[in-house]
Scaffold this motif. Sequence first.
Motif, PDB file in Angstrom:
ATOM      1  N   GLU A 252      -3.709  -2.623   8.382  1.00  0.00           N
ATOM      2  CA  GLU A 252      -4.625  -2.938   7.469  1.00  0.00           C
ATOM      3  C   GLU A 252      -3.866  -3.369   6.289  1.00  0.00           C
ATOM      4  O   GLU A 252      -4.442  -4.340   5.742  1.00  0.00           O
ATOM      5  CB  GLU A 252      -5.587  -1.859   7.269  1.00  0.00           C
ATOM      6  CG  GLU A 252      -6.787  -1.571   8.263  1.00  0.00           C
ATOM      7  CD  GLU A 252      -7.584  -2.997   8.550  1.00  0.00           C
ATOM      8  OE1 GLU A 252      -8.127  -3.244   7.440  1.00  0.00           O
ATOM      9  OE2 GLU A 252      -7.739  -3.209   9.660  1.00  0.00           O
TER      10      GLU A 252
ATOM     11  N   ARG B  91      -2.568  -6.707   6.618  1.00  0.00           N
ATOM     12  CA  ARG B  91      -3.584  -7.872   6.729  1.00  0.00           C
ATOM     13  C   ARG B  91      -3.864  -8.165   5.040  1.00  0.00           C
ATOM     14  O   ARG B  91      -3.979  -9.273   4.849  1.00  0.00           O
ATOM     15  CB  ARG B  91      -4.654  -7.203   7.537  1.00  0.00           C
ATOM     16  CG  ARG B  91      -5.845  -8.352   7.367  1.00  0.00           C
ATOM     17  CD  ARG B  91      -7.034  -7.869   8.287  1.00  0.00           C
ATOM     18  NE  ARG B  91      -7.631  -6.808   7.356  1.00  0.00           N
ATOM     19  CZ  ARG B  91      -8.284  -6.959   6.451  1.00  0.00           C
ATOM     20  NH1 ARG B  91      -8.393  -8.119   5.663  1.00  0.00           N
ATOM     21  NH2 ARG B  91      -8.776  -5.741   5.804  1.00  0.00           N
TER      22      ARG B  91
ATOM     23  N   GLU C 284      -3.297 -11.525   2.794  1.00  0.00           N
ATOM     24  CA  GLU C 284      -4.203 -12.291   2.286  1.00  0.00           C
ATOM     25  C   GLU C 284      -4.037 -12.509   0.857  1.00  0.00           C
ATOM     26  O   GLU C 284      -4.356 -13.300   0.281  1.00  0.00           O
ATOM     27  CB  GLU C 284      -5.697 -11.425   2.365  1.00  0.00           C
ATOM     28  CG  GLU C 284      -6.786 -12.006   1.879  1.00  0.00           C
ATOM     29  CD  GLU C 284      -8.232 -10.922   2.116  1.00  0.00           C
ATOM     30  OE1 GLU C 284      -9.085 -11.255   1.105  1.00  0.00           O
ATOM     31  OE2 GLU C 284      -8.039 -10.173   2.817  1.00  0.00           O
TER      32      GLU C 284
END
Length: 101
Positions: free
Chosen positions: A13, A16, A20
Amino acid sequence: MASAEWAEDPHDEWMRVLDELERFLGSVGDGMDATPWTAPVRLGPLPPALVGRAHKVLAGQRELVRELEAAQQETGRHLAAVRAVSAARSAETSVYVDVMS
């Protein structure tokens, strides 16, 4: 927050999220998306293996803030110069200012 409320794999997570944020920093000036970023709610603590990468993202964000503040100040100076030009001028008065000479 209890650990049961965190993401099943915080490392993935966080990867990710950092991906981003890095994409956002890389897209500045390229017609970036104006959609506000929302922090994930179940992210959990930053894994130690990703601390260095998170620091790099933070440094990039701080640099971007400095650049935006400098651009804002420069724009303010330009706007002040434009406002200083009298709106009531004759048609014979030059509209342009020669800044190259």
